[in-house]
Scaffold this motif. Structure first.
Motif, PDB file in Angstrom:
ATOM      1  N   LYS A 197       0.763  -1.182  -0.127  1.00 41.95           N
ATOM      2  CA  LYS A 197      -0.055  -0.215   0.005  1.00 41.95           C
ATOM      3  C   LYS A 197       0.871   1.282   0.152  1.00 41.95           C
ATOM      4  O   LYS A 197       1.898   1.401   0.475  1.00 41.95           O
ATOM      5  CB  LYS A 197      -0.977  -0.013   1.060  1.00 41.95           C
ATOM      6  CG  LYS A 197      -1.860  -1.109   1.360  1.00 41.95           C
ATOM      7  CD  LYS A 197      -2.828  -1.149   2.325  1.00 41.95           C
ATOM      8  CE  LYS A 197      -3.836  -2.062   2.737  1.00 41.95           C
ATOM      9  NZ  LYS A 197      -4.721  -2.014   3.701  1.00 41.95           N
ATOM     10  N   TYR A 198       0.461   2.148  -0.614  1.00 41.80           N
ATOM     11  CA  TYR A 198       1.101   3.504  -0.519  1.00 41.80           C
ATOM     12  C   TYR A 198       1.650   4.103   0.741  1.00 41.80           C
ATOM     13  O   TYR A 198       2.722   4.357   0.934  1.00 41.80           O
ATOM     14  CB  TYR A 198       0.182   4.747  -1.257  1.00 41.80           C
ATOM     15  CG  TYR A 198       0.977   6.072  -1.406  1.00 41.80           C
ATOM     16  CD1 TYR A 198       1.929   6.210  -2.365  1.00 41.80           C
ATOM     17  CD2 TYR A 198       0.749   6.831  -0.497  1.00 41.80           C
ATOM     18  CE1 TYR A 198       2.641   7.443  -2.647  1.00 41.80           C
ATOM     19  CE2 TYR A 198       1.209   8.116  -0.504  1.00 41.80           C
ATOM     20  CZ  TYR A 198       2.257   8.419  -1.611  1.00 41.80           C
ATOM     21  OH  TYR A 198       2.804   9.786  -1.826  1.00 41.80           O
ATOM     22  N   ARG A 211      -3.020   5.791  -9.679  1.00 38.06           N
ATOM     23  CA  ARG A 211      -2.856   7.411  -8.872  1.00 38.06           C
ATOM     24  C   ARG A 211      -2.586   8.288  -9.851  1.00 38.06           C
ATOM     25  O   ARG A 211      -1.803   8.056 -10.837  1.00 38.06           O
ATOM     26  CB  ARG A 211      -1.944   7.157  -7.776  1.00 38.06           C
ATOM     27  CG  ARG A 211      -2.338   6.233  -6.442  1.00 38.06           C
ATOM     28  CD  ARG A 211      -1.193   6.253  -5.608  1.00 38.06           C
ATOM     29  NE  ARG A 211      -1.189   7.313  -4.856  1.00 38.06           N
ATOM     30  CZ  ARG A 211      -1.681   7.477  -3.452  1.00 38.06           C
ATOM     31  NH1 ARG A 211      -2.492   6.569  -2.994  1.00 38.06           N
ATOM     32  NH2 ARG A 211      -1.781   8.463  -2.856  1.00 38.06           N
ATOM     33  N   PHE A 248       2.079   2.422  -8.724  1.00 37.44           N
ATOM     34  CA  PHE A 248       0.574   3.000  -8.694  1.00 37.44           C
ATOM     35  C   PHE A 248      -0.074   3.631  -9.930  1.00 37.44           C
ATOM     36  O   PHE A 248      -0.208   4.802  -9.987  1.00 37.44           O
ATOM     37  CB  PHE A 248       0.491   4.071  -7.338  1.00 37.44           C
ATOM     38  CG  PHE A 248       1.283   3.565  -6.301  1.00 37.44           C
ATOM     39  CD1 PHE A 248       0.434   2.775  -5.251  1.00 37.44           C
ATOM     40  CD2 PHE A 248       2.285   3.876  -5.838  1.00 37.44           C
ATOM     41  CE1 PHE A 248       1.065   2.303  -4.164  1.00 37.44           C
ATOM     42  CE2 PHE A 248       3.066   3.532  -4.689  1.00 37.44           C
ATOM     43  CZ  PHE A 248       2.264   2.472  -3.743  1.00 37.44           C
TER      44      PHE A 248
END
Length: 290
Positions: free
Chosen positions: A207-208, A263, A260
């Motif tokens: 996860k970021y 994003r 990502f």
């Protein structure tokens, strides 16, 4: 004509993640194996790229008849098409009854020679579908690591050991004629079929929010502590290497997009990804050029 070999998707992701999180053992092992394999392929590239009158295609991936095909290196010459499957094994091994064993531990490992006929057959099928079925195909397994030894193996014309690499390709180079437009068309057709696979099932969950933010040294993968005056370059305190700030930002934007893709790439997002080290003005300048 040669094609530059890029790093596979899995390796790029793991290479990034290992710097920003702690990888589980199985993923670390996968990273090491992928990195070693890619290094072996690049090592052979240095020799193959010296061959004149040929086209070299690297890392071809496509599907034929519902079967995924991955080919390390394909060499198109005036006489034939050569498939090179590359292994970067290190240590001493014994060959017995079509099986491969580590000499010190006696542990059996997968014998890549067993996969070679299948890869050759699939390549021949692809050539046939492209109306090049008349071209002879040779397939060889190349062990590139100079610290690899294989004992008790019978002679195989399609097995190239580290000590035989130069002599094998010297034979390939003999009497090669300049290629025709026909060979270039074949290379372009094979490239058009290329669909690099993303094996995301073999990657860790991440996860970021949990990844460490900051700029990473291109040379030693350490986190950068500070920028040079006027923000012209970054300097690694660990290894002393320098990189232009613009190039470093571009590199970290690519990394962000790799990890990502869903994003949005914006000034504030990249500033946070880089650990807040770079002024927004410099980031905006780089993003405008993209």
């Amino acid at each position: 004509m040669t094609q530059k070999r890029g790093k596979p998707y899995d390796l790029l992701v793991l290479e990034s993640l290992k710097n920003r999180m702690t990888l589980e053992h199985k993923y670390h092992v996968r990273y090491v194996n992928l990195s070693k394999g890619h290094g072996g392929e690049c090592c052979l590239d240095d020799r193959i790229d010296k061959i004149k009158h040929c086209i070299v295609l690297k890392d071809l991936s496509f599907t034929i008849g519902g079967v995924d095909v991955q080919l390390d290196t394909v060499i198109i010459t005036s006489k034939e098409v050569i498939l090179c499957e590359v292994k970067n094994y290190e240590g001493e091994f014994v060959y017995r009854e079509e099986s491969l064993y580590k000499l010190d531990s006696k542990i059996e490992i997968y014998n890549p020679l067993l996969r070679l006929p299948r890869s050759k057959l699939l390549l021949k099928q692809v050539l046939k579908e492209l109306n090049y079925g008349y071209m002879p195909v040779e397939a060889v397994l190349v062990y590139v690591n100079p610290n690899f030894s294989l004992y008790e193996a019978p002679y195989f014309s399609h097995l190239v050991l580290p000590t035989n690499i130069n002599s094998y390709f010297e034979q390939v180079e003999k009497n090669l004629e300049p290629l025709s437009q026909e060979h270039t068309i074949l290379a372009n057709k094979l490239c058009s079929l290329n669909q690099p696979k993303k094996y995301e099932d073999n990657l860790p969950q991440y996860k970021y929010e949990t990844l460490k933010k900051g700029m990473i040294c291109l040379n030693c993968n350490s986190f950068i502590e500070s920028l040079a005056p006027k923000y012209q370059s970054i300097c690694c305190e660990q290894c002393g290497s320098r990189e232009k700030v613009q190039e470093a930002i571009e590199r970290h934007v690519k990394e962000y997009q790799l990890l990502f893709p869903e994003r949005k790439v914006g000034v504030s997002a990249i500033k946070e990804w880089c650990g807040g080290m770079v002024p927004e003005k410099r980031i905006r300048q780089v993003l405008k050029k993209k």
